[in-house]
Design a protein around this motif. Structure first.
Motif, PDB file in Angstrom:
ATOM      1  N   ASN A 114       0.868  -1.170   0.000  1.00 41.41           N
ATOM      2  CA  ASN A 114       0.000   0.000   0.000  1.00 41.41           C
ATOM      3  C   ASN A 114       0.911   1.227   0.000  1.00 41.41           C
ATOM      4  N   THR A 115       1.097   1.815  -1.175  1.00 46.03           N
ATOM      5  CA  THR A 115       2.141   2.820  -1.332  1.00 46.03           C
ATOM      6  C   THR A 115       1.598   4.110  -1.902  1.00 46.03           C
ATOM      7  N   ASN A 116       2.128   5.205  -1.412  1.00 46.54           N
ATOM      8  CA  ASN A 116       1.853   6.508  -1.984  1.00 46.54           C
ATOM      9  C   ASN A 116       2.937   6.781  -3.022  1.00 46.54           C
ATOM     10  N   TYR A 117       2.661   6.445  -4.261  1.00 46.74           N
ATOM     11  CA  TYR A 117       3.653   6.589  -5.319  1.00 46.74           C
ATOM     12  C   TYR A 117       4.044   8.048  -5.529  1.00 46.74           C
ATOM     13  N   ASN A 118       3.120   8.966  -5.313  1.00 42.42           N
ATOM     14  CA  ASN A 118       3.427  10.391  -5.484  1.00 42.42           C
ATOM     15  C   ASN A 118       4.522  10.839  -4.529  1.00 42.42           C
ATOM     16  N   GLU A 119       4.470  10.356  -3.297  1.00 44.68           N
ATOM     17  CA  GLU A 119       5.487  10.718  -2.311  1.00 44.68           C
ATOM     18  C   GLU A 119       6.868  10.265  -2.766  1.00 44.68           C
ATOM     19  N   TYR A 120       6.970   9.035  -3.219  1.00 46.64           N
ATOM     20  CA  TYR A 120       8.268   8.510  -3.638  1.00 46.64           C
ATOM     21  C   TYR A 120       8.716   9.089  -4.974  1.00 46.64           C
ATOM     22  N   ALA A 121       7.785   9.486  -5.817  1.00 47.80           N
ATOM     23  CA  ALA A 121       8.154  10.131  -7.083  1.00 47.80           C
ATOM     24  C   ALA A 121       8.925  11.419  -6.822  1.00 47.80           C
ATOM     25  N   ARG A 122       8.624  12.104  -5.725  1.00 44.57           N
ATOM     26  CA  ARG A 122       9.354  13.321  -5.363  1.00 44.57           C
ATOM     27  C   ARG A 122      10.831  13.006  -5.117  1.00 44.57           C
ATOM     28  N   PHE A 123      11.119  11.852  -4.544  1.00 44.97           N
ATOM     29  CA  PHE A 123      12.512  11.464  -4.316  1.00 44.97           C
ATOM     30  C   PHE A 123      13.232  11.265  -5.649  1.00 44.97           C
ATOM     31  N   PHE A 124      12.570  10.541  -6.556  1.00 44.58           N
ATOM     32  CA  PHE A 124      13.190  10.298  -7.858  1.00 44.58           C
ATOM     33  C   PHE A 124      13.431  11.606  -8.596  1.00 44.58           C
ATOM     34  N   LYS A 125      12.487  12.524  -8.505  1.00 46.43           N
ATOM     35  CA  LYS A 125      12.656  13.821  -9.153  1.00 46.43           C
ATOM     36  C   LYS A 125      13.850  14.558  -8.551  1.00 46.43           C
ATOM     37  N   ALA A 126      13.958  14.559  -7.228  1.00 47.06           N
ATOM     38  CA  ALA A 126      15.081  15.228  -6.566  1.00 47.06           C
ATOM     39  C   ALA A 126      16.406  14.571  -6.940  1.00 47.06           C
ATOM     40  N   LEU A 127      16.406  13.275  -7.134  1.00 47.26           N
ATOM     41  CA  LEU A 127      17.635  12.537  -7.426  1.00 47.26           C
ATOM     42  C   LEU A 127      17.946  12.458  -8.920  1.00 47.26           C
ATOM     43  N   SER A 128      17.118  13.091  -9.749  1.00 48.67           N
ATOM     44  CA  SER A 128      17.321  12.997 -11.191  1.00 48.67           C
ATOM     45  C   SER A 128      18.431  13.922 -11.696  1.00 48.67           C
ATOM     46  N   ASP A 129      19.028  14.695 -10.811  1.00 55.25           N
ATOM     47  CA  ASP A 129      20.120  15.586 -11.179  1.00 55.25           C
ATOM     48  C   ASP A 129      21.444  14.977 -10.709  1.00 55.25           C
ATOM     49  N   PRO A 130      22.443  14.866 -11.584  1.00 55.70           N
ATOM     50  CA  PRO A 130      23.709  14.245 -11.186  1.00 55.70           C
ATOM     51  C   PRO A 130      24.408  14.974 -10.033  1.00 55.70           C
ATOM     52  N   ASN A 131      24.279  16.301  -9.974  1.00 57.82           N
ATOM     53  CA  ASN A 131      24.893  17.037  -8.869  1.00 57.82           C
ATOM     54  C   ASN A 131      24.254  16.666  -7.535  1.00 57.82           C
ATOM     55  N   ARG A 132      22.935  16.504  -7.528  1.00 61.65           N
ATOM     56  CA  ARG A 132      22.255  16.120  -6.285  1.00 61.65           C
ATOM     57  C   ARG A 132      22.606  14.693  -5.894  1.00 61.65           C
ATOM     58  N   ARG A 181      14.687   3.130   0.730  1.00 60.60           N
ATOM     59  CA  ARG A 181      15.333   1.845   0.401  1.00 60.60           C
ATOM     60  C   ARG A 181      14.320   0.706   0.407  1.00 60.60           C
ATOM     61  N   VAL A 182      13.474   0.682   1.423  1.00 61.88           N
ATOM     62  CA  VAL A 182      12.448  -0.362   1.535  1.00 61.88           C
ATOM     63  C   VAL A 182      11.486  -0.268   0.358  1.00 61.88           C
ATOM     64  N   PHE A 183      11.054   0.955   0.045  1.00 59.55           N
ATOM     65  CA  PHE A 183      10.148   1.151  -1.089  1.00 59.55           C
ATOM     66  C   PHE A 183      10.784   0.638  -2.373  1.00 59.55           C
ATOM     67  N   LEU A 184      12.038   1.003  -2.626  1.00 63.02           N
ATOM     68  CA  LEU A 184      12.706   0.587  -3.856  1.00 63.02           C
ATOM     69  C   LEU A 184      12.845  -0.931  -3.925  1.00 63.02           C
ATOM     70  N   GLU A 185      13.133  -1.557  -2.798  1.00 63.57           N
ATOM     71  CA  GLU A 185      13.221  -3.019  -2.752  1.00 63.57           C
ATOM     72  C   GLU A 185      11.860  -3.651  -3.066  1.00 63.57           C
ATOM     73  N   GLU A 186      10.809  -3.131  -2.443  1.00 61.11           N
ATOM     74  CA  GLU A 186       9.469  -3.663  -2.692  1.00 61.11           C
ATOM     75  C   GLU A 186       9.027  -3.409  -4.135  1.00 61.11           C
ATOM     76  N   LEU A 187       9.372  -2.253  -4.653  1.00 61.71           N
ATOM     77  CA  LEU A 187       8.983  -1.873  -6.013  1.00 61.71           C
ATOM     78  C   LEU A 187       9.605  -2.801  -7.047  1.00 61.71           C
ATOM     79  N   THR A 188      10.807  -3.286  -6.791  1.00 59.33           N
ATOM     80  CA  THR A 188      11.551  -4.059  -7.784  1.00 59.33           C
ATOM     81  C   THR A 188      11.575  -5.557  -7.493  1.00 59.33           C
ATOM     82  N   THR A 189      10.723  -6.001  -6.567  1.00 58.19           N
ATOM     83  CA  THR A 189      10.675  -7.406  -6.192  1.00 58.19           C
ATOM     84  C   THR A 189       9.274  -7.964  -6.439  1.00 58.19           C
ATOM     85  N   ALA A 190       9.200  -9.136  -7.056  1.00 50.99           N
ATOM     86  CA  ALA A 190       7.910  -9.786  -7.256  1.00 50.99           C
ATOM     87  C   ALA A 190       7.308 -10.123  -5.897  1.00 50.99           C
ATOM     88  N   LYS A 191       6.011  -9.933  -5.794  1.00 54.99           N
ATOM     89  CA  LYS A 191       5.341 -10.200  -4.519  1.00 54.99           C
ATOM     90  C   LYS A 191       3.911 -10.660  -4.769  1.00 54.99           C
TER      91      LYS A 191
END
Length: 106
Positions: free
Chosen positions: A2-20, A83-93
């Motif tokens: 049960n995930t709030n994808y919008n919340e985690y999308a903010r992390f990916f957006k922040a991390l999409s810059d190589p300097n960050r 980290r937990v979200f990314l693990e759950e996102l990329t693991t079959a369940k």
């Protein structure tokens, strides 16, 4: 999951810059003063402030003022949750969204 994808999308957006990403890597070693971070880059203090605001706004990084200096560190709890979200996102369940009702392949 049960995930709030919008919340985690903010992390990916922040991390999409190589300097960050490089700043996150630097902070993985511990708290650093903004002046130390700035020494590693070829940009101005206002540009660093923009990057740090982006990382702080999504709560991956904490900032604290001490006199005229600002010190930054990773927000350990948020980083661990990510980290937990990314693990759950990329693991079959069992309860994967691909198995929800209405899936034509079930």
């Amino acid at each position: 999951m049960n995930t709030n994808y919008n919340e985690y999308a903010r992390f990916f957006k922040a991390l999409s810059d190589p300097n960050r990403l490089m700043i996150i890597d630097m902070l993985s070693c511990g708290e650093l003063c903004a002046c130390v971070i700035l020494e590693k880059f070829q940009f101005t203090q206002p540009t660093l402030s923009h990057h740090m605001k982006t990382l702080c706004d999504c709560r991956l990084v904490n900032g604290r003022k001490e006199g005229k200096w600002t010190y930054y560190s990773l927000n350990d709890e948020i980083v661990q949750n990510f980290r937990v979200f990314l693990e759950e996102l990329t693991t079959a369940k069992e309860n994967c969204i691909c198995r929800n009702e209405g899936n034509c392949c079930e």
